[in-house]
Structures are given as C-alpha cells and as structure tokens.
Scaffold this active site. Structure first.
Site, PDB file in Angstrom:
ATOM      1  CG  ASP A  75       5.031   2.171   0.189  1.00 13.13           C
ATOM      2  OD1 ASP A  75       5.586   3.028   0.884  1.00 13.13           O
ATOM      3  OD2 ASP A  75       5.489   1.017   0.030  1.00 13.13           O
TER       4      ASP A  75
ATOM      5  CG  ASP B  49       9.783   2.571   3.531  1.00 12.95           C
ATOM      6  OD1 ASP B  49      10.922   2.051   3.589  1.00 12.95           O
ATOM      7  OD2 ASP B  49       9.087   2.522   2.509  1.00 12.95           O
TER       8      ASP B  49
ATOM      9  CG  HIS C  75       8.151   7.009   1.984  1.00 10.27           C
ATOM     10  ND1 HIS C  75       7.107   6.957   2.876  1.00 10.27           N
ATOM     11  CD2 HIS C  75       8.366   5.739   1.597  1.00 10.27           C
ATOM     12  CE1 HIS C  75       6.711   5.706   3.019  1.00 10.27           C
ATOM     13  NE2 HIS C  75       7.458   4.944   2.249  1.00 10.27           N
TER      14      HIS C  75
ATOM     15  CG  HIS D 245       5.089   0.903   5.211  1.00  8.95           C
ATOM     16  ND1 HIS D 245       4.898   2.218   5.589  1.00  8.95           N
ATOM     17  CD2 HIS D 245       5.868   0.939   4.100  1.00  8.95           C
ATOM     18  CE1 HIS D 245       5.555   3.007   4.749  1.00  8.95           C
ATOM     19  NE2 HIS D 245       6.144   2.263   3.838  1.00  8.95           N
TER      20      HIS D 245
END
Length: 1025
Positions: free
Chosen positions: A74, A196, A446, A72
């Site tokens: 970001d 997430d 996000h 994951h």
C-alpha cells in the site's frame, strides 16, 4: 458469510488480522548477498523474447496450479509512504518495502525457476534509483527473462470509486512511462492487477483495455456475487466496459482471484505469518510434508472446479510480505518438488512458479467462449450488513483537495507546454510539474483519496499535495511572465473558499489573471474578498466591466464580483482599482424567517406535501434561464423552473443525518471509514427550517440558509447561468451526544422514477442503477440504504422520461435514490467507532482540517432528451474551472522589445463542444503529450449532433507551437498504436473484429463518441513577437 468474506478483524489491505500480527518476534533473516548469486544467475538460461514467450512450460493433460509470488504494498495506509518504504514505525505495522525488494532480488538469483510479481511503481522507482549500476543490470536481466514481472505498472494501484478518469490515466501513464524508460518492452505489463480496491468500476476496465492490457485480475468481489459466479463457472469472463466504443475496443478479459489475494489457509510462509514451514525430513518429529501435500492436492482440486480450464492460480503473498523472501521461496520450492513428485503415483496436478501474465496466456490458449459482463462491481459487500459504501464520502476535505489539485496540475501542465522551456527556468527560479504529478498519482491510491487511511497518513497525503503545488506555482509564474510579456509579483490565493486573500483585501489596486484550461471560451464570475470600498474593474482592452461589492451575511466580509471573459486555453488580465472617497452601496441582506410548518414531522414526504402553493410572501431568485422558489415559512427550496424550456418541478431540498450504527442484534458491524451502516433507514432532519437572508444585486442573487450552528447553505444564481448553485457548509459535526453522524443533502421531487437513477463511472460514462437490484444475480438486500449507495464522481440524476433532475458534485461522494423521485448525496461523516477493517481508529478528524467542509452542488433541470448537453459541458467546466492568479501590477517587461499583452489564447480556433482537451503536457525537450477525447456518449444528444463523430485538423491548431511530427499511441502513451496488439478473446455475444488502424493524418483526426486519442507531438515553440 461467503467463502471469500474476511473475518471482521481482518485488515482492509487483505491480511489476516490477529493471525498475522503487525509485529513479530521472529528475527528477520538477513537478505542474501546479491552478488554472491551472480554466477548462478549468469549460468541460468536467458530468454530475451518479450511478452509470453518467457512463460514456463505447463502440462496440458493435468490441472496446472500457477503459484504467483507477490507482495501487496500500500502506498500509504497505516503508515505514510516514506514510513512504509524505509521500514519506520514497525510498532504500527511491520513493513519495509526497500528490504522486500532487496530480499526478493537475492532470492530470485538463488534459483532460476523462481518468479515474482511487483506492482507499485511509487515504491519500485524509488528503490531503483538507490541501486548500483551492477544491481540495476542484474534486475534488467531478471525482467528480460520474465522472472521479475510487473503487473498493472501504475504509480499506485488506484481506487476505482472516488477517482476521476483523468487522474487515473495520469497516474497509470507516470508508472508505465517509468517502466518503458527503464526496461523497454520487456518491462511492459500485460495484465492489470487490482487485487485490493473495494469494488470495481466499468470505466476502469475500459481505460485498462484502451491502455493495451490483455486481461485484468482482481480480488474483492461481493460475497453474494462470488457464490453465484462459482456455481455458474463465471469467475472469468469478458467485461464489455463501454456502451459507446465498438467492441473489442473496451472489452477486457477479467478474472476473479480465488482467495482475494492471500495465500490459501495454512500455506503462508512469511515472517508475518504463523503457519508451519514444510518439514520434509521424515526423521523429524515435526515432519508434515505428506500432510501438507495431501492438503494442497485436495485444495487445488476443490479450487479448480470453479474455473473452466485446467489452470488455476494461487496468490502466494499478501500485504508487505517477502521482507525475508527466502522463507517464502524455500517453502515454495519444496512444495513444488513434493507435489509434482506425486505425479509418479498417478496425481494429475502440476504446480509451477508463474505470473499473472503467464496464467492469462494459458487461459487465452484454451480458445473458449466467455460470458460477457456489461455493468460494474459496485457496491461491494464482504458479508450481510457490510457494505463498503462509506468511503465514497470519507474525508471530504481531502477528496476536494485532490480534485482541486487535479485542476491545478492540468493548468501547470498546459502552461509548461505553451510556454516551452521558459516555464522550467525563468525569472522566478526552477519550475517543475513533476512533484505535483507524483503527489497526485499517490493520491489515487486505494487508501488515499478513498479516505481510508489513518489520520496521520491523510495529513501526509495533504502535505505531499501542498509540496507539489509550490514548484508548479513557480512554473506558472515563469510561464505567465513569458506569455504576457511582463514580470509581476504573482500571488496565489489558496483560501478563497473561506474568503481569504491578503493581496486583494489590502491593496488599492491589483491585477487578476484568469487562466482558462478549457478548449473553449468561458465566462466566469470572479469573487474576491476586498476591503470596504468601491472598485473599478477593467478588462484586457481597458473597458470598464460591471462589478459589485457584496457583504456576506454570515461573516460580514466584502466580496468583489465581476464577470471575466477568458479565451480558450488562455488568459485574460483584469485590473482592479479602488475608487477613492467612495463607499460601496449597502446591499443589506434581507432577513426572511418564519416558524416551521406543523406538517413537517418526519424526513419522509408524501407527494402532496411537495406542492407548496405560491404566496405573496414567497422568496424567489431568478435569472433569464432559471427560477428557484423557497417556502416563506420554512426557508427551504420548494420549486425550480427552467424558464427556457418551460419546465416546472416541485423539489424540496434539505439536510439530514443518519445515525451511524455501532452494531445491533442483526450484526455487530459498525459504520466506519469503509463501511456505511445507518442504525435506521430514515434519516433525521438537521433542522425542519432554515433562517434565511436574501442578497440581490445585478450580478448575483443568493438565499443564505442557516439550518444550525454547524450546517448552512447559499443557494445562488448568476446572470446567464443555466443551473442552480448550492454552496453548502457542514461542520464541525457534533458528536458529544455519543452519536456518529453521516450528513446528506436530499432532493425530493414528484418525478415517477420507478426505482431507477443514474450515476457516472469515474466522471465519464453513465450507468443505470435500480434500487435493491443487481443485474447479474438476485440480491438479498440486508441494508436498504447503504446497499443502494453508489459512487458519484461527478453527477447523479433521476428522470421520468420527460424531465430530468441532475446534481453535479465538486468531489467524489456517495449517493443514491432510496425512494422514487429522490436524490441524496452524503456530504460529510464523523464517526465514533472503527469498522474493523484494519485502520484501527474511528473517522473522527479531530483536527481543524476536515472538520469543517464547504462544497457545491450544481442542480440542473432539463428535458430528458437534451439533458446530456447541459450536464456534460457543465461538468467539464466544473472540473477545469479557471485558475486565478493575482499580481500588484507595475511589473517589468519580460523582453524590452516586446510589448506586454493582457490576453492570450493557445488555440487558433476553439474546440467543438463535444471535444475535450484531456491532456496537454511536456513529454521531452521538444515533445508534448496530447490527448483529445469525445466527451459525449453514443445517442446522448438525441436532437443534435454532439453524439456524432467529430473531425479536427491539428496542423495549425495551437498558437504557441508548431507540430512538426505526430505519433499516435495507446492511452497511457507507452506503445505506438500502429504496433500495439492485444490477445483476442471470443465473447458469448459473438466474435469481434479488431479494427485496422488507419493512416495517421494530422489534418483529419476523427473522434467517435467516448473515444480518447493519445499523441506524442514533436513541436517547435514560437519565438516572442
């Protein structure tokens, strides 16, 4: 705390905090040489079938555990996008995406059964363009075999609370187009993957369904909701994501991942983890294989009991993992071999490398009937007193900059489409919409528009937007010169919200080009700062239009006002000339100030206090539609009238602040970038009264309210306006007293609302909210204020069934109705403590940007039956407000033989009021992307026909080009609609029939309520005439 709730020190990105340190003393193993494994890869069986045919074989009579190897990544959080990609500043967080992708590809080539999932195209596309042709060919083969799978496929994994649906569609389109262009159908994601984001919106699910996704998996779920779902075996169900679109159009199979998106405890084999590797050498004193296998078998059976099929999934990865992919895959290889070997001893567990799509495929083949969800997953809490509702408002300046940039990007896209190739290369240089498109896509991440990054990362997000504006300004200049026929020195005034524009403040004459991105004509009040003179304003035909110069009481700055009429999808050019020897009539603001009334003691009002009787000293502003009355002693708004509909509502508006909690005996949880937690339920007045000044001219009526040194407001009415405009200014919020503050604007009325209020979902459909209530489980409310906050992307309203009070916002904010008849919106927050979700710094915003914030609330009072007409059309106008461009005038002709024009429209006829032009953008050399949407919900317009289907003729709709061919696609424009198909699911409400696509007829394009239709149009641009 629920089984999925994270320890307080855990990162917002989902890692395990102190257990998985940002930096590690482990030496990173060098990536395996890519081409050394090429012979292994070429010898592996290659299956070219697209979709689910490449999925691994399962064992039908066993519990199949699907191991999903993933990372994951970001797109900005603790480090900037570039710092994450290149692996810079690892002292902040050890993360380097380029090394992750290098290492994963090498490890996949080493063993043909291995699979991996990647998500964020902002990173993958950058890495891809740095690879050799040979490496790209190898990766294409991995994708073709289904061993490298893309999930979601957007530029980013977008936030679902603070994002507008138009921006979500744009960023998904950007990422999915890259995959389509690069890998064709082999690279198309089948599964949406939002592991997430901090809560999940219904509109997001609807958009995913319309994009053609077969299913949706997410990680974060309210801790109470998750416990109930486990007991009811409802961790997987069908989400019916629209009340208007006929099922299964917006139905989406949705699954909750068992462990958010982390590996099971003790089974993390990354360089960032501290878990022991599998030691299968029985001679070693560190031998642990049997212990880990027994643990895994127990874990799999326990996890499987909460799901309905003989399949369960384990996410094997987390934030920025797989930088040394060999560590992960070597241990997973052993785990699979050792666990499956137990089948010879009677084990009924089968473990395999898999992907989200392959797991979904097995669930679909089970042919079960699934329960149906119709609400959303907000607000999200990961424990008692831990509501993630603060980020709905965090960093309001960045949220506004993002919303302004969405507007500017649509203007840029439209003018690029209308002007054709001349927009990209013209007298002002190379114009380009791509940088702003990419920057806007990044902002949907996000941890971006959500306001949950570190300060230096938030600064970098703003930098990316600013860098994207520049080539779009060149594009606009080229396009405006081409369409107007005149090459001017165009100027863009970026600081009009603070009354700064050097050209208008210093020039004796100038032009104002007003561009309207809507499909209907608009009348717009232009406000420009000017010098102390009288000005003459002329419209495109040369006729003088009424204008006025008003002095701002707070700054003594003069502003020129005039109303501009602008055609649909076009511009009008107004000329402004200083009148020599004249001074403006003095519109001296009239001071109105009295001491506060003794009965204003607290922030709670009894209903009787809202009925303030009119007096001769009352302060009132009024136009032909709206009247607003202010208490002469307090200066507060106390009453609003809709003169057109003969409605009167006592309504008191004031500013308050919640004292941010730093933790107490009930919980150590503090308010922070993510979490909203006031230390008491009742907010405190910023001031019980406001010093007021009145401005009244023929073109505007304003009440200027000054509540304190850091809070003021202008309540404004223009002629012809059917709403009340409240322009608030808050900041810098003082924190020298040691108290963090969360500032709200609150409207108190006498409406009997019975605990109900309504908020939009990503700016589109409306959801009913009920105080202290969740539709799918019995809520144990631990935070009566924060636990009732919801994301307000564009509007919030209350109604008693007869009258409706609606407040429109100019950016995403948190809002609620914490008592009957009340609406509150959080406009700003400044905090002194971190909330322990990983950011590691308080939301203090000590730099100038973000400290001082200005914004607008538009207040509408209507009959409930017709309120949607007003708020739908006004919200559209607010989102896509006209764009102003200034020029000194006296430019040279674009073509000597073509006369300049002062007005232009890109449409031959206006769009009906219920149709919104969502997208008009260049897609290729002679191709455009066109999206049209029905912007009313089913049954919203009870007395008219705006909630009815509407039919358009596209053949000669546009004036700047002719459509020569039209193809309809899915929402993200990566599949032809006629060929698109999705997996079918059986909901508990009964089977649904897939509508058969009708023949596409450009002369008859019908839109049903809330329907969006997407087209790729081949076009031929009109020659100048």
């Amino acid at each position: 705390m629920g089984a999925d709730a994270r320890p307080l020190r855990e990162r917002a990105g989902g890692g395990r905090g102190a257990a998985w340190p940002w930096t590690s003393s482990h030496a990173l193993c060098p990536p395996l040489p890519l081409l050394s494994f090429l012979f292994l890869f070429l010898a592996a069986p290659s299956v070219r079938a697209a979709g689910y045919e490449t999925c691994p074989t399962v064992k039908p009579n066993m519990l199949n555990v699907h191991l999903v190897a993933h990372t994951h990544d970001d797109v900005g959080w603790l480090k900037t996008v570039d710092q994450y990609f290149y692996g810079i500043h690892n002292r902040i967080q050890h993360a380097g995406v380029q090394y992750i992708l290098d290492s994963v590809i090498s490890s996949l080539l080493a063993e043909p059964t291995r699979r991996f999932v990647y998500v964020e195209m902002a990173f993958f596309s950058r890495w891809w363009h740095q690879q050799t042709n040979a490496t790209q060919d190898v990766v294409r083969d991995l994708v073709r075999q289904g061993r490298l799978e893309f999930a979601n496929g957007g530029w980013v994994m977008n936030d679902e609370a603070a994002t507008h649906y138009g921006a979500i569609i744009d960023q998904m389109t950007l990422g999915l187009r890259f995959l389509e262009d690069t890998f064709g159908n082999d690279g198309r994601p089948r599964v949406a993957w939002h592991i997430d984001p901090f809560g999940h919106s219904r509109e997001q699910a609807s958009l995913f369904a319309q994009m053609g996704f077969d299913g949706f998996f997410f990680g974060r779920l309210d801790y109470q909701d998750k416990l109930v779902r486990k007991m009811k075996l409802e961790m997987e169900q069908v989400w019916r994501a629209s009340a208007s679109l006929k099922p299964p159009t917006a139905d989406l199979f949705t699954g909750v991942l068992p462990n958010m998106y982390n590996p099971p405890e003790n089974l993390c084999w990354d360089v960032l983890c501290a878990d022991k590797p599998i030691v299968d050498d029985r001679r070693s004193p560190e031998y642990n294989a049997k212990e880990l296998v027994d643990y895994f078998l127990k874990l799999a059976k326990e996890q499987g009991q909460f799901y309905r099929t003989n399949h369960t999934v384990m996410t094997m990865g987390s934030d920025f993992q797989y930088e040394n992919a060999n560590m992960w895959f070597k241990n997973l290889d052993k785990l699979i071999q050792l666990v499956n070997a137990q089948q010879a001893n009677g084990s009924r567990v089968n473990v395999l490398y898999s992907t989200p799509a392959c797991y979904l495929w097995e669930l679909n083949k089970a042919n079960l009937t699934w329960s149906v969800k119709q609400d959303d997953f907000f607000p999200y809490a990961d424990g008692p007193h831990m509501f993630w509702t603060g980020f709905f408002t965090s960093r309001p300046a960045l949220k506004r900059y993002e919303r302004l940039s969405y507007n500017f990007l649509q203007v840029c896209n439209q003018l690029e489409a209308l002007a054709g190739p001349a927009a990209n290369m013209g007298p002002y240089g190379a114009g380009d919409s791509a940088p702003l498109n990419e920057a806007m896509a990044v902002l949907q991440h996000h941890d971006a528009v959500s306001g949950t990054s570190k300060q230096h990362v938030a600064n970098d997000y703003a930098r990316q937007l600013a860098a994207g504006w520049e080539p779009c300004e060149v594009l606009l200049s080229n396009a405006l010169a081409r369409l107007s026929g005149s090459k001017e020195v165009f100027t863009f005034c970026h600081n009009l919200n603070t009354s700064l524009c050097p050209l208008s403040q210093t020039s004796k004459s100038f032009q104002v080009i007003v561009y309207n991105p809507l499909g209907r004509k608009v009348n717009w009040m232009v406000r420009l700062p000017v010098s102390k003179h009288v000005f003459l304003v002329k419209d495109p035909s040369g006729a003088v239009v009424p204008s006025d110069v008003v002095t701002m009481p707070s700054s003594n700055i003069q502003e020129l006002l005039f109303s501009a009429s602008v055609p649909a999808l076009g511009f009008s050019i107004y000329s402004v000339t200083q009148v020599p020897g004249w001074s403006p009539r003095a519109h001296h603001p009239e001071p109105r100030f009295r001491k506060s009334l003794s009965w204003i003691k607290s922030s709670s009002y009894v209903k009787s206090s809202l009925h303030v009787k009119p007096s001769s000293r009352d302060l009132t502003i009024q136009n032909e539609y709206i009247s607003a009355r202010f208490d002469p002693d307090t200066g507060l708004l106390v009453e609003m009238k809709n003169l057109e509909q003969d409605l009167l509502l006592p309504v008191r508006q004031a500013f308050y602040w919640y004292n941010a909690s730093t933790g107490n005996k009930l919980s150590s949880q503090a308010s922070g970038a993510y979490i909203f937690r006031p230390n008491r339920q009742e907010p405190l007045f910023i001031s019980h009264w406001a010093q007021t000044r009145l401005v009244k001219t023929a073109l505007v009526q304003e009440v200027h309210q000054n509540f304190s040194a850091w809070c003021s407001q202008v309540v404004r009415l223009y002629p012809g306006q059917r709403h009340l405009e409240l322009e608030w200014t808050v900041g810098p919020i003082p924190v020298g007293d040691g108290w963090g503050k969360e500032v709200i604007s609150r409207f108190d009325t006498v409406l009997e609302t019975k605990g109900l209020f309504f908020t939009d979902s990503n700016g589109r459909e409306i959801l009913e909210r009920r105080r202290d209530y969740r539709p799918t489980w019995k809520l144990n409310q631990t935070e009566p204020v924060a636990g009732n906050y919801y994301p307000v992307n564009s509007r919030i309203y209350i109604t008693d069934g007869n009258m409706q009070l609606t407040v429109l916002t100019d950016r995403s904010q948190g809002g609620s109705s914490v008592s009957d008849g009340s609406i509150e919106l959080m406009v700003h927050r400044r905090l002194l403590r971190d909330d322990d979700r990983g950011v590691g710094e308080p939301l203090l915003e000590t730099e100038v940007a973000g400290l001082w914030v200005r914004g607008r609330h538009l207040v509408l009072l209507d009959k409930a039956r017709t309120a949607a007409i007003r708020h739908r059309l006004q919200a559209e106008k607010e989102l896509l407000a006209p764009q102003l461009v200034l020029a000194r005038g006296g430019g040279t002709p674009y073509h000597l033989e073509v006369a300049p024009r002062k007005q232009f429209t890109g449409l031959r006829r206006e769009l009906p009021p219920n149709v919104h032009l969502l997208t008009l953008a260049r897609w290729g050399r002679e191709m455009l992307l066109l999206r049209l949407e029905h912007q009313f919900a089913l049954g919203e317009d009870m007395d008219g026909n705006l909630s009815s289907p509407v039919t358009l003729d596209l053949r000669d709709l546009f004036s700047a080009f002719t459509i020569t061919d039209l193809k309809e696609t899915t929402l993200a424009a990566n599949q032809l609609r006629a060929r698109a198909s999705r997996l079918q699911w059986t909901p508990s409400t009964g089977p649904t029939l897939k509508p058969s696509p009708s023949r596409l007829d450009p002369a008859s394009i019908t839109l049903k309520p809330m329907e969006i239709r997407t087209f790729l149009a081949s076009v031929q641009w009109e020659e100048e005439s």
